[in-house]
Every structure is written in C-alpha cells, then in structure tokens.
Motif scaffolding. Sequence first.
Motif, PDB file in Angstrom:
ATOM      1  N   ASN A   9     -12.847  -1.321  -2.709  1.00  0.00           N
ATOM      2  CA  ASN A   9     -11.481  -1.271  -3.222  1.00  0.00           C
ATOM      3  C   ASN A   9     -10.469  -1.013  -2.114  1.00  0.00           C
ATOM      4  N   VAL A  10     -10.800  -0.151  -1.178  1.00  0.00           N
ATOM      5  CA  VAL A  10      -9.891   0.137  -0.061  1.00  0.00           C
ATOM      6  C   VAL A  10      -9.741  -1.094   0.827  1.00  0.00           C
ATOM      7  N   ILE A  11     -10.844  -1.763   1.146  1.00  0.00           N
ATOM      8  CA  ILE A  11     -10.784  -2.960   1.988  1.00  0.00           C
ATOM      9  C   ILE A  11      -9.990  -4.061   1.291  1.00  0.00           C
ATOM     10  N   GLU A  12     -10.202  -4.225  -0.010  1.00  0.00           N
ATOM     11  CA  GLU A  12      -9.466  -5.238  -0.758  1.00  0.00           C
ATOM     12  C   GLU A  12      -7.965  -4.934  -0.764  1.00  0.00           C
ATOM     13  N   ALA A  13      -7.600  -3.678  -0.933  1.00  0.00           N
ATOM     14  CA  ALA A  13      -6.185  -3.301  -0.921  1.00  0.00           C
ATOM     15  C   ALA A  13      -5.550  -3.581   0.438  1.00  0.00           C
ATOM     16  N   ILE A  14      -6.265  -3.283   1.509  1.00  0.00           N
ATOM     17  CA  ILE A  14      -5.752  -3.554   2.856  1.00  0.00           C
ATOM     18  C   ILE A  14      -5.570  -5.050   3.059  1.00  0.00           C
ATOM     19  N   ALA A  15      -6.521  -5.849   2.591  1.00  0.00           N
ATOM     20  CA  ALA A  15      -6.423  -7.301   2.731  1.00  0.00           C
ATOM     21  C   ALA A  15      -5.217  -7.844   1.964  1.00  0.00           C
ATOM     22  N   VAL A  50      -2.439  -6.202   1.185  1.00  0.00           N
ATOM     23  CA  VAL A  50      -1.227  -5.761   1.873  1.00  0.00           C
ATOM     24  C   VAL A  50      -0.979  -6.624   3.108  1.00  0.00           C
ATOM     25  N   MET A  51      -2.015  -6.930   3.859  1.00  0.00           N
ATOM     26  CA  MET A  51      -1.851  -7.754   5.057  1.00  0.00           C
ATOM     27  C   MET A  51      -1.414  -9.172   4.688  1.00  0.00           C
ATOM     28  N   LYS A  52      -2.003  -9.734   3.638  1.00  0.00           N
ATOM     29  CA  LYS A  52      -1.641 -11.083   3.202  1.00  0.00           C
ATOM     30  C   LYS A  52      -0.191 -11.136   2.748  1.00  0.00           C
ATOM     31  N   GLU A  53       0.213 -10.187   1.919  1.00  0.00           N
ATOM     32  CA  GLU A  53       1.582 -10.161   1.423  1.00  0.00           C
ATOM     33  C   GLU A  53       2.573  -9.904   2.566  1.00  0.00           C
ATOM     34  N   GLY A  54       2.208  -9.029   3.480  1.00  0.00           N
ATOM     35  CA  GLY A  54       3.077  -8.765   4.621  1.00  0.00           C
ATOM     36  C   GLY A  54       3.257  -9.986   5.507  1.00  0.00           C
ATOM     37  N   ARG A  55       2.169 -10.715   5.731  1.00  0.00           N
ATOM     38  CA  ARG A  55       2.231 -11.935   6.537  1.00  0.00           C
ATOM     39  C   ARG A  55       3.115 -12.976   5.856  1.00  0.00           C
ATOM     40  N   GLU A  56       2.980 -13.125   4.526  1.00  0.00           N
ATOM     41  CA  GLU A  56       3.812 -14.082   3.802  1.00  0.00           C
ATOM     42  C   GLU A  56       5.281 -13.672   3.854  1.00  0.00           C
ATOM     43  N   ALA A  57       5.556 -12.384   3.733  1.00  0.00           N
ATOM     44  CA  ALA A  57       6.935 -11.910   3.794  1.00  0.00           C
ATOM     45  C   ALA A  57       7.513 -12.117   5.193  1.00  0.00           C
TER      46      ALA A  57
END
Length: 90
Positions: free
Chosen positions: A31-37, A39-46
């Motif tokens: 769950n922690v790894i999925e949450a980090i992934a 956040v990184m995906k959304e941050g990259r898109e933003a």
Amino acid sequence: MATVSLGATPTRSTQLARRIRLLVAPTITYNVIEAIAVVMKEGREAWRGDNCCAAPTGGIAETTGQEQDGCGCAPGCACCAPATEEGDAR
C-alpha cells in the motif's frame, strides 16, 4: 472432571501472531509503495501540464479575454474532448 481451556496456548498464540505479522507487513508495504507510485505519476503529469482540469483557484487567476470551457480550461482542451474509439475515457 477435566478442565477445558478456551484460550490458545502460549506456543499457539506466538505462532498466530507470527502468521499475522507475515500477512500484514507485506500488505502495508504494498500500500505504501502504491501510494508513492500514484503521487509520483500525478506529480509528473502536473509538472508536464497533462492534467488541464485542475481545480480553479477562485479569484486569483486573471481574465485573459479568452472564453473557457465548462471545466475552466481553454477552449478545445483535451480533457473536454469526446472519448476516442480506442476507449480513452477523457
């Protein structure tokens, strides 16, 4: 008369606790790894500007004289375009 114990023996209790830890630890890690992934995906898109339908900040943006779509983006933005045949659900 024989005495019946309703609780688990100390050995059994230790085994159960170990099994629970072995099940819970990987679940929390996943769950922690999925949450980090995410956040990184959304941050990259933003960062790239891929998600044009960001929530508008009321009263801060200046008006540029350009009309806006219903989502608050510029006319013809990708997020308001109809879905394509490939199944794009935008």
